[in-house]
Write a protein that holds these residues in place. Sequence first.
Motif, short mmCIF file in Angstrom:
data_model
loop_
_atom_site.label_atom_id
_atom_site.label_comp_id
_atom_site.label_asym_id
_atom_site.label_seq_id
_atom_site.Cartn_x
_atom_site.Cartn_y
_atom_site.Cartn_z
N HIS A 88 0.81 -1.22 0.00
CA HIS A 88 0.00 0.00 0.00
C HIS A 88 0.84 1.26 0.00
CE1 HIS A 88 -4.03 1.60 0.24
NE2 HIS A 88 -3.67 2.45 1.17
N ASN A 89 2.14 1.11 0.19
CA ASN A 89 3.02 2.27 0.21
C ASN A 89 3.49 2.66 -1.18
OD1 ASN A 89 4.30 4.24 1.80
ND2 ASN A 89 6.26 3.18 1.64
N GLU A 90 3.14 1.85 -2.19
CA GLU A 90 3.61 2.11 -3.55
C GLU A 90 2.59 2.94 -4.32
OE1 GLU A 90 5.30 -0.94 -6.57
OE2 GLU A 90 3.19 -0.63 -7.00
N ILE A 91 3.10 3.88 -5.10
CA ILE A 91 2.25 4.71 -5.95
C ILE A 91 2.85 4.74 -7.34
CG2 ILE A 91 1.31 7.02 -6.37
CD1 ILE A 91 1.28 7.50 -3.44
N SER A 92 2.00 4.53 -8.35
CA SER A 92 2.45 4.62 -9.73
C SER A 92 2.08 5.99 -10.29
CB SER A 92 1.82 3.52 -10.58
OG SER A 92 0.41 3.53 -10.48
N ILE A 93 3.06 6.64 -10.92
CA ILE A 93 2.88 7.99 -11.47
C ILE A 93 3.19 7.93 -12.96
CG2 ILE A 93 3.55 10.41 -11.31
CD1 ILE A 93 4.64 9.79 -8.50
N GLY A 94 2.31 8.47 -13.78
CA GLY A 94 2.51 8.46 -15.22
C GLY A 94 2.59 9.86 -15.80
N ALA A 95 3.43 10.03 -16.80
CA ALA A 95 3.56 11.32 -17.49
C ALA A 95 4.26 11.07 -18.82
CB ALA A 95 4.36 12.32 -16.65
N SER A 96 4.24 12.08 -19.67
CA SER A 96 4.94 11.98 -20.95
C SER A 96 6.45 12.01 -20.72
CB SER A 96 4.54 13.15 -21.86
OG SER A 96 5.04 14.37 -21.33
N ALA A 97 7.20 11.56 -21.71
CA ALA A 97 8.66 11.57 -21.60
C ALA A 97 9.18 12.99 -21.38
CB ALA A 97 9.27 10.96 -22.87
N ALA A 98 8.62 13.95 -22.10
CA ALA A 98 9.10 15.33 -21.98
C ALA A 98 8.92 15.87 -20.57
CB ALA A 98 8.38 16.23 -22.99
N LEU A 99 7.78 15.58 -19.94
CA LEU A 99 7.55 16.07 -18.58
C LEU A 99 8.49 15.39 -17.59
CD1 LEU A 99 3.66 16.40 -18.38
CD2 LEU A 99 5.37 18.23 -18.48
N PRO A 116 11.35 8.68 3.22
CA PRO A 116 12.19 7.48 3.19
C PRO A 116 11.34 6.21 3.20
CG PRO A 116 12.98 9.04 4.83
CD PRO A 116 11.64 9.54 4.39
N GLY A 117 11.71 5.26 2.35
CA GLY A 117 10.99 4.00 2.31
C GLY A 117 9.84 3.96 1.33
N ILE A 118 9.51 5.09 0.73
CA ILE A 118 8.41 5.11 -0.22
C ILE A 118 8.81 4.33 -1.48
CG2 ILE A 118 9.07 7.21 -1.47
CD1 ILE A 118 6.07 7.93 -1.52
N GLN A 119 7.83 3.70 -2.12
CA GLN A 119 8.06 2.96 -3.35
C GLN A 119 7.22 3.59 -4.46
OE1 GLN A 119 7.04 -1.04 -2.15
NE2 GLN A 119 9.18 -1.56 -1.84
N LEU A 120 7.88 4.01 -5.51
CA LEU A 120 7.22 4.68 -6.62
C LEU A 120 7.49 3.96 -7.92
CD1 LEU A 120 8.09 8.41 -5.80
CD2 LEU A 120 5.97 7.20 -5.25
N GLU A 121 6.55 4.03 -8.83
CA GLU A 121 6.76 3.58 -10.21
C GLU A 121 6.58 4.79 -11.12
OE1 GLU A 121 4.83 0.86 -13.78
OE2 GLU A 121 3.88 0.90 -11.81
N GLN A 261 -4.91 9.37 0.23
CA GLN A 261 -4.07 10.03 1.22
C GLN A 261 -2.62 10.12 0.75
OE1 GLN A 261 -5.14 11.61 4.10
NE2 GLN A 261 -3.06 12.40 3.89
N GLN A 262 -2.13 9.01 0.16
CA GLN A 262 -0.75 9.04 -0.35
C GLN A 262 -0.58 10.06 -1.46
OE1 GLN A 262 -2.61 6.34 0.26
NE2 GLN A 262 -1.37 4.51 0.61
N ILE A 263 -1.58 10.17 -2.32
CA ILE A 263 -1.51 11.14 -3.42
C ILE A 263 -1.46 12.56 -2.87
CG2 ILE A 263 -2.81 12.14 -5.34
CD1 ILE A 263 -3.76 9.27 -5.99
N HIS A 264 -2.32 12.85 -1.89
CA HIS A 264 -2.32 14.19 -1.29
C HIS A 264 -0.97 14.49 -0.62
CE1 HIS A 264 -6.41 15.38 -2.11
NE2 HIS A 264 -6.88 14.24 -1.63
N ASP A 265 -0.39 13.48 0.02
CA ASP A 265 0.91 13.67 0.65
C ASP A 265 1.99 13.98 -0.38
OD1 ASP A 265 -0.19 13.19 3.12
OD2 ASP A 265 0.44 11.09 3.22
N LEU A 266 1.94 13.28 -1.51
CA LEU A 266 2.91 13.52 -2.58
C LEU A 266 2.79 14.93 -3.14
CD1 LEU A 266 3.08 10.36 -4.88
CD2 LEU A 266 4.66 11.07 -3.11
#
Length: 275
Positions: A88-99, A116-121, A261-266
């Motif tokens: 539940h600590n992982e968040i996937s974030i998508g964007a274009s290559a340019a961004l 610290p310890g957060i996992q992102l994609e 909640q994780q998104i708002h924190d980010l």
Amino acid sequence: MDTELLKTFLEVSKTRHFGRAAEALYLTQSAVSFRIRQLENQLGVNLFTRHRNNIRLTSAGERLLPYAENLMNTWLAAKKDVAHTSNHNEISIGASAALWECMLGPWLASIYALHPGIQLEARIAQRQSLVKQVHERQLDLLVTTEPPKMDEFVSQQLLTFDLNLFCATPSKHHSELNYLRLEWGPDFQHHNAEKASVEGTPVLTTTSANITRSLLKTLDGYTWLPVRWAQTMPDLSVVAHSKPIQRPLYAIWLQNSDKQQQIHDLLRNPFPGHE
């Protein structure tokens, strides 16, 4: 079907020996033989011919082999993906290559420093594909310059940034250069249609700012780049008489996302250089 039966079948087909297959699988030879008989009973065919130490696939076994490999690969990928996303600590974030290249890389670095310890994609794709992934719950957060008009999405403007025309040769006018089209979205192209005569026919079209920048000198070209990003690069010059254009940057996610909640924190993390 028990995937352990397929795993055993694949090992025997590879080693062509029940004893060696048993060693590789940390089983007894009788357990390997029992699993193969179970699989043969389920399928109603013999998968191997057994003549002393000469173990060979039957024609039915040969037909099963590619299916078994595909099924096991799919199962292993599914296990990995489920285990990956169950955190539940992982968040996937998508964007274009340019961004990603121009703006989001430093933002990720600041997130890791503060969490610290957060996992992102970090996922790179075209906006249309990423919108679909958010809608289908395959992506948690989309960062884009154009918010999709869908009621189930939450849209938050993060900041605005300036784009301007840059080239690799100081004091050159756009009429002396070749246009390299860096994709900033259909909305950008639509609202700047009147600048078509300025932009001209592109000799290169890409979604990557790094590729565009690397070819500016080679192609004697010019392109739209973020002012703040390009100003740190001494090899880039503003095209003569060009004027900056302001663009918004949005965060998009599902209203009923389980990562609210994780998104708002980010999103509380400021973008370096844009605080």
